[in-house]
Design a protein around this motif. Structure first.
Motif, mmCIF file in Angstrom:
data_model
loop_
_atom_site.group_PDB
_atom_site.id
_atom_site.type_symbol
_atom_site.label_atom_id
_atom_site.label_comp_id
_atom_site.label_asym_id
_atom_site.label_seq_id
_atom_site.Cartn_x
_atom_site.Cartn_y
_atom_site.Cartn_z
ATOM 1 N N ASN A 65 8.497 43.460 18.500
ATOM 2 C CA ASN A 65 8.225 44.844 18.856
ATOM 3 C C ASN A 65 8.077 45.979 17.828
ATOM 4 O O ASN A 65 9.210 46.438 17.543
ATOM 5 C CB ASN A 65 9.193 45.345 20.229
ATOM 6 C CG ASN A 65 8.824 46.690 20.845
ATOM 7 O OD1 ASN A 65 7.472 46.816 20.874
ATOM 8 N ND2 ASN A 65 9.829 47.276 21.203
ATOM 9 N N ASN A 109 10.537 54.073 24.432
ATOM 10 C CA ASN A 109 11.713 53.527 23.338
ATOM 11 C C ASN A 109 12.946 52.715 23.916
ATOM 12 O O ASN A 109 13.675 52.117 23.273
ATOM 13 C CB ASN A 109 12.307 54.720 22.648
ATOM 14 C CG ASN A 109 11.336 55.169 21.623
ATOM 15 O OD1 ASN A 109 10.469 54.668 21.227
ATOM 16 N ND2 ASN A 109 11.398 56.605 21.306
ATOM 17 N N PRO A 126 11.181 48.197 25.447
ATOM 18 C CA PRO A 126 11.727 47.127 24.803
ATOM 19 C C PRO A 126 12.727 46.417 25.748
ATOM 20 O O PRO A 126 12.725 45.207 25.675
ATOM 21 C CB PRO A 126 12.688 47.628 23.993
ATOM 22 C CG PRO A 126 11.895 49.142 23.455
ATOM 23 C CD PRO A 126 11.042 49.548 24.917
ATOM 24 N N ALA A 172 12.358 42.413 26.417
ATOM 25 C CA ALA A 172 13.640 41.716 26.057
ATOM 26 C C ALA A 172 13.826 40.655 27.308
ATOM 27 O O ALA A 172 14.051 39.505 27.032
ATOM 28 C CB ALA A 172 14.860 42.476 25.673
ATOM 29 N N ILE A 205 13.419 38.030 20.348
ATOM 30 C CA ILE A 205 12.948 39.361 20.125
ATOM 31 C C ILE A 205 13.418 40.149 18.824
ATOM 32 O O ILE A 205 14.418 40.034 18.728
ATOM 33 C CB ILE A 205 13.021 40.246 21.426
ATOM 34 C CG1 ILE A 205 12.323 41.435 21.395
ATOM 35 C CG2 ILE A 205 14.587 40.432 21.800
ATOM 36 C CD1 ILE A 205 12.039 42.437 22.473
ATOM 37 N N HIS A 207 13.349 43.743 17.362
ATOM 38 C CA HIS A 207 12.932 44.923 17.797
ATOM 39 C C HIS A 207 13.334 46.009 16.576
ATOM 40 O O HIS A 207 14.416 45.965 16.021
ATOM 41 C CB HIS A 207 13.832 45.302 18.763
ATOM 42 C CG HIS A 207 13.785 46.624 19.393
ATOM 43 N ND1 HIS A 207 12.390 47.254 19.923
ATOM 44 C CD2 HIS A 207 14.681 47.795 19.441
ATOM 45 C CE1 HIS A 207 12.929 48.296 20.326
ATOM 46 N NE2 HIS A 207 14.118 48.901 19.955
ATOM 47 N N SER A 220 14.288 49.644 15.018
ATOM 48 C CA SER A 220 14.813 50.836 15.479
ATOM 49 C C SER A 220 15.082 51.741 14.464
ATOM 50 O O SER A 220 14.165 51.505 13.407
ATOM 51 C CB SER A 220 16.476 50.533 16.080
ATOM 52 O OG SER A 220 17.070 51.612 16.647
ATOM 53 N N LYS A 254 16.037 55.799 21.292
ATOM 54 C CA LYS A 254 15.944 54.608 20.559
ATOM 55 C C LYS A 254 17.480 53.583 20.577
ATOM 56 O O LYS A 254 17.408 52.414 20.585
ATOM 57 C CB LYS A 254 15.667 54.549 19.009
ATOM 58 C CG LYS A 254 14.203 55.317 18.708
ATOM 59 C CD LYS A 254 13.102 54.155 19.070
ATOM 60 C CE LYS A 254 13.491 53.027 18.011
ATOM 61 N NZ LYS A 254 12.188 52.207 18.252
ATOM 62 N N GLU A 260 18.088 49.902 21.964
ATOM 63 C CA GLU A 260 18.855 49.081 21.291
ATOM 64 C C GLU A 260 19.856 48.317 22.328
ATOM 65 O O GLU A 260 19.902 47.122 22.424
ATOM 66 C CB GLU A 260 19.835 49.517 19.970
ATOM 67 C CG GLU A 260 18.804 49.903 18.830
ATOM 68 C CD GLU A 260 19.942 50.473 17.656
ATOM 69 O OE1 GLU A 260 19.594 50.985 16.725
ATOM 70 O OE2 GLU A 260 21.036 50.163 17.859
ATOM 71 N N VAL A 305 17.767 46.165 25.001
ATOM 72 C CA VAL A 305 17.376 44.717 24.332
ATOM 73 C C VAL A 305 18.414 43.743 24.055
ATOM 74 O O VAL A 305 18.373 42.631 24.585
ATOM 75 C CB VAL A 305 16.714 44.954 22.896
ATOM 76 C CG1 VAL A 305 16.627 43.738 22.183
ATOM 77 C CG2 VAL A 305 15.366 45.675 23.223
ATOM 78 N N HIS A 344 18.422 38.303 19.958
ATOM 79 C CA HIS A 344 17.719 39.526 19.628
ATOM 80 C C HIS A 344 18.163 39.805 18.112
ATOM 81 O O HIS A 344 19.269 39.668 17.686
ATOM 82 C CB HIS A 344 18.385 40.477 20.416
ATOM 83 C CG HIS A 344 19.466 40.882 20.670
ATOM 84 N ND1 HIS A 344 20.634 40.200 21.423
ATOM 85 C CD2 HIS A 344 20.301 41.783 19.720
ATOM 86 C CE1 HIS A 344 21.755 40.596 20.953
ATOM 87 N NE2 HIS A 344 21.801 41.685 20.229
ATOM 88 N N ILE A 404 17.904 43.390 15.889
ATOM 89 C CA ILE A 404 17.408 44.828 16.151
ATOM 90 C C ILE A 404 17.448 45.198 14.618
ATOM 91 O O ILE A 404 18.453 45.125 13.821
ATOM 92 C CB ILE A 404 18.522 45.670 16.709
ATOM 93 C CG1 ILE A 404 18.253 45.301 18.423
ATOM 94 C CG2 ILE A 404 18.185 47.086 16.614
ATOM 95 C CD1 ILE A 404 19.640 45.724 19.214
#
Length: 291
Positions: A56, A77, A81, A85, A95, A97, A99, A128, A132, A135, A142, A144
């Motif tokens: 993403n 944001n 996401p 997710a 995923i 992602h 940030s 944001k 996080e 997600v 995941h 981040i």
């Protein structure tokens, strides 16, 4: 390997597409093809493509506009996401992602580690951080990736702004009391792809939060110095403008900027063998940032 990239026309998204094309089964989409804030559309797209990995790169990154566009910031944001997710979880995908350093207050002495306390100071950082959290809750697999001071050949960024101003002005005043690590979008893409490879090759991946940014750390004014030195050396501009270092107070903005955006990249190096971005090397072809 099937990879879905969202935000494909953004700074990092363009680089991801360029580096991934012809190497994986790629579905690269931007907001005109998929509105990530539309949960049903996200689920349908992911269920149809069944990616192994979703990257993403979509975000509402207009920091000052975010102070007014609160609802839109959270939709893009946080909610987007989260939808991605959840969809990733439903097909067993991971995923990745992107940030930001804005999740921190920005007043720490030294580098920020992944375990440091978050305390965003504006809507952009708050939205944001919410992304996080969403997600991490929605998908077990995941990553981040927090980054900072992103620049590249695509989109709007500090390098392009400096080159545009430097072509017409003899003197510029640049903030000198905010510090961070400029990060080349192409290197962020490369880092994400390296992580994706690790995920595809191993059943045992240390999922969670990672920092990726550039070295050496500099102020915005010092960053500008290097940009103009490179531009003059490569004949992009004929003469370097005179630069004056000013304080944050002398350049007020609607959203508060972190005075310290230095991110430690030790964890990503140890876990995925990803080196910090060499942002000075990314300015070796500065003509690519013009126009």
């Amino acid at each position: 390997m099937r990879i879905l990239v969202t935000g494909a026309k953004g700074q990092v998204g363009c680089c991801l597409v360029e580096q991934l094309k012809d190497k994986v089964e790629l579905l690269a989409i931007d907001r005109d093809e998929l509105d990530i804030t539309n949960e049903l559309a996200v689920i349908e797209t992911v269920q149809a493509f069944k990616p192994h990995i979703i990257i993403n790169a979509a975000a509402h990154t207009a920091v000052d506009k975010a102070e007014e566009e609160v609802e839109l910031s959270y939709a893009i944001n946080r909610d987007g996401p989260e939808h991605l997710a959840f969809a990733a979880q439903s097909v067993g995908a991971a995923i990745l992602h992107i940030s930001t350093d804005y999740v921190f207050e920005g007043n720490k002495v030294g580098e920020y580690a992944e375990t440091d306390t978050t305390s965003p100071q504006g809507v952009y950082g708050e939205s944001k951080l919410a992304g996080e959290i969403a997600v991490a809750k929605a998908c077990d697999k995941h990553i981040i990736l927090r980054t900072a001071w992103v620049f590249g050949e695509n989109g709007n960024n500090f390098v392009k702004t400096m080159l545009r101003l430097g072509a017409t002005r003899d003197e510029l005043s640049i903030v000198g009391d905010q510090f961070g690590g400029p990060t080349y979008a192409g290197d962020i893409a490369k880092a994400l792809i390296q992580i994706a490879k690790c995920i595809s090759l191993s059943d045992s991946v240390d999922y969670g939060i990672y920092h990726y940014a550039g070295l050496p750390h500099v102020s915005w004014c010092e960053f500008a110095e290097v940009i103009f030195d490179s531009a003059v050396k490569q004949n992009v501009i004929s003469q370097k403008p005179s630069l004056t270092s000013i304080t944050t107070e002398q350049y007020p903005t609607p959203a508060k900027r972190p005075s310290n955006s230095r991110l430690s990249t030790d964890k990503i190096k140890q876990t995925f063998s990803v080196e910090a971005c060499d942002w000075k090397a990314a300015l070796n072809n500065i003509k690519a940032y013009v126009g």
